[in-house]
Write a protein that holds these residues in place. Sequence first.
Motif, PDB file in Angstrom:
ATOM      1  N   SER A 129      31.306  39.936  51.616  1.00 39.79           N
ATOM      2  CA  SER A 129      30.598  38.656  51.767  1.00 39.79           C
ATOM      3  C   SER A 129      30.529  38.179  53.213  1.00 39.79           C
ATOM      4  N   GLY A 130      31.317  38.822  54.099  1.00 38.09           N
ATOM      5  CA  GLY A 130      31.333  38.396  55.497  1.00 38.09           C
ATOM      6  C   GLY A 130      32.151  37.136  55.721  1.00 38.09           C
ATOM      7  N   GLN A 131      32.905  36.722  54.685  1.00 36.42           N
ATOM      8  CA  GLN A 131      33.747  35.531  54.826  1.00 36.42           C
ATOM      9  C   GLN A 131      35.014  35.848  55.601  1.00 36.42           C
ATOM     10  N   ARG A 132      35.709  34.788  55.999  1.00 38.16           N
ATOM     11  CA  ARG A 132      36.962  34.946  56.744  1.00 38.16           C
ATOM     12  C   ARG A 132      38.006  35.626  55.841  1.00 38.16           C
ATOM     13  N   PRO A 133      38.630  36.726  56.307  1.00 36.41           N
ATOM     14  CA  PRO A 133      39.587  37.424  55.448  1.00 36.41           C
ATOM     15  C   PRO A 133      40.906  36.669  55.338  1.00 36.41           C
ATOM     16  N   GLY A 134      41.657  36.995  54.277  1.00 35.82           N
ATOM     17  CA  GLY A 134      43.008  36.449  54.134  1.00 35.82           C
ATOM     18  C   GLY A 134      43.071  35.216  53.245  1.00 35.82           C
ATOM     19  N   LEU A 135      44.307  34.868  52.904  1.00 35.81           N
ATOM     20  CA  LEU A 135      44.589  33.699  52.072  1.00 35.81           C
ATOM     21  C   LEU A 135      45.673  32.878  52.752  1.00 35.81           C
ATOM     22  N   THR A 136      45.615  31.564  52.621  1.00 33.30           N
ATOM     23  CA  THR A 136      46.710  30.744  53.151  1.00 33.30           C
ATOM     24  C   THR A 136      47.942  30.999  52.282  1.00 33.30           C
ATOM     25  N   ARG A 137      49.114  30.646  52.777  1.00 37.37           N
ATOM     26  CA  ARG A 137      50.349  30.880  52.018  1.00 37.37           C
ATOM     27  C   ARG A 137      50.293  30.157  50.666  1.00 37.37           C
ATOM     28  N   ASP A 138      49.741  28.936  50.664  1.00 41.05           N
ATOM     29  CA  ASP A 138      49.664  28.167  49.413  1.00 41.05           C
ATOM     30  C   ASP A 138      48.709  28.827  48.415  1.00 41.05           C
ATOM     31  N   GLU A 139      47.552  29.317  48.925  1.00 39.05           N
ATOM     32  CA  GLU A 139      46.581  29.992  48.048  1.00 39.05           C
ATOM     33  C   GLU A 139      47.193  31.257  47.435  1.00 39.05           C
ATOM     34  N   LEU A 140      47.879  32.040  48.286  1.00 38.19           N
ATOM     35  CA  LEU A 140      48.489  33.290  47.816  1.00 38.19           C
ATOM     36  C   LEU A 140      49.576  32.992  46.781  1.00 38.19           C
ATOM     37  N   THR A 141      50.390  31.964  47.039  1.00 38.19           N
ATOM     38  CA  THR A 141      51.466  31.593  46.104  1.00 38.19           C
ATOM     39  C   THR A 141      50.890  31.144  44.767  1.00 38.19           C
ATOM     40  N   GLN A 142      49.824  30.329  44.832  1.00 39.59           N
ATOM     41  CA  GLN A 142      49.203  29.832  43.594  1.00 39.59           C
ATOM     42  C   GLN A 142      48.598  30.990  42.784  1.00 39.59           C
ATOM     43  N   GLN A 143      47.908  31.912  43.482  1.00 38.65           N
ATOM     44  CA  GLN A 143      47.296  33.054  42.795  1.00 38.65           C
ATOM     45  C   GLN A 143      48.356  34.000  42.232  1.00 38.65           C
ATOM     46  N   ALA A 144      49.453  34.174  42.989  1.00 37.50           N
ATOM     47  CA  ALA A 144      50.542  35.056  42.540  1.00 37.50           C
ATOM     48  C   ALA A 144      51.197  34.508  41.275  1.00 37.50           C
TER      49      ALA A 144
END
Length: 590
Positions: free
Chosen positions: A294-309
């Motif tokens: 998609s050409g979007q900015r790669p990566g997840l913030t720590r909060d996003e990653l924790t919530q998804q995990a």
Amino acid sequence: MAHRLQLSTIRFFAYTLTKVFKNLFRSICVNEEGIQRLQQAIQEHPVVLLPSHRSYMDFLLMSYILYTYDLALPVIAAGMDFMGMKVVGEMLRMSGAFFIRRSFGGDKLYWAVFSEYVKTILKNGFAPLEFFLEGTRSRTAKSLTPKLGLLNIVMDPFFKGEVFDVNLVPVSISYERILEESLYARELLGVPKPKESTSGLFKARKVLSEDYGSIHIYFGQPVSVRSLSQGKIDRCQFNLIPRHIPKKPTEEIQGFVNDSAYRLVRAQEENMVLKPWVLLASLLLQNHHQSQASGQRPGLTRDELTQQAAWLRDLSRQYGAFLHWPDHASPSEVVSSSLSLHRGLVKMSEGRIQLAVEQGGQVNPGEPRTAVTPEEELLNRAVVILSCASYRNQALHVFLRPALLASALHAASSNHKQEVFNSFSFLRNMFSNEFILCPGATVQDFEEACFLLMKTGELQVTEHEVLVTERGQRTLGFLTNMLDPFLQGYQVVCRFLCEEASEALTEKQFIPDVRKFIIKHLLAGRLRYSEVLSSDLQKNALAALLRLGAVQKMKGAQQGTLKVNKVMVNSLEDTLGGKLPTQKAAVARL
């Protein structure tokens, strides 16, 4: 070939391994009820230990655990490669290893001596026999298709009435961090495997300064061959033939051994202990692929990653995963601990956690660093992607059946149940060399996938329709993305065979040629997943096409040459790509 078990050598090994393991691992966890079951089984009947095979550490760990619990030490089938190691080879022999050739090449005398030797060990019953059902280490952390030779041999004394029963014990060994992590990724990209040698072992001692987390070893329920064969095998067929005369197994026996092997590997998979990093790797890989597309900015913030995990943790538990998630710690602490252990694969950039593809490992780390070409840069990035994918693969058995159903729903032209089942059946058949899918269990797998997705509220299944609920969109998207790299890998192999395969293409040339083709398409931006560079995926795709008759191996003067049925291969590529007009025809053909 023979082992020469010596207690003094075993004690020396145990002392050395204690020091090594304390340096390498935070903990080694064993299910003690499994040890008690094993102790009981050893006293009753001959025992065969069948560990999963992900690392060179596996057979050392098995002997170490049995020594620690004061159980009879196993006699281990080891490859000839280890025999060539000066001093170490002989020490392994004295620790219970017996050496076998990787392939027997039609040598009937060697086969007769070897099978008689193994049966003698089994019938004497003084020590458990140990071998790896998968035959070799899995470079991708997925279970490999079981090899049946040794399993045939150990079941034979039971069929012939030489022993009352044989107990088969599946053992699952789960590593939080695999020692050969980047080595495997390089092997999958075509770097030759280093030869086993004593000097190589000493050079590798730098790993002692690294942290490899914890190991979980799970001894499964012993499987009785007597119970397994009840009502399936008529042993009377062996009565009239002298036992010492070798006889080729009948189709009935071969089918039984094959079904048993798949059942045992499934038991290994189900008892694998998954660590939080396995879920994080799955999420970070999908984020990497989506941001690239998609050409979007790669990566997840720590909060996003924790919530998804936390979301994925709950989902995997509902699917029956054997997940070791520390409940005493907050999800944020668990995520931070996992990222710290695998810091070579991830990086923090502008407050976002992403895969460390920019700093990727060198494909040939022994060579001095120079200016890199686009191709070298691509392969360096692929080392990180494939290393990360190997952890994602550890959880594939949990999500596989729902993921096949999610992909089938995505590809089917309607929500009609039969249409979805046809699509599911096609994908399952196509991937039966890639994953452990028990022969003849298509309907059972479809029903299991429907049940799991209904249980979690993602699907509504009626007598005639399969409907996705509103809350199911997120889960089905995740499951579809999980299988996408494999779908694209098989598609690109089909495209190569249709567009670039020469008339004289041999099996030996196939992997180098298809790798060049894939690199060209990746550099041109026509492919989304670097994982398609994996030689394991390419070999499995070819094996599937050979099994389906789309490719044939020539015999006679052109032995080893591959004959491609381009019409059929093209049809399969279209069907994998979800081009629906050809789907019914391809399903019918399969």
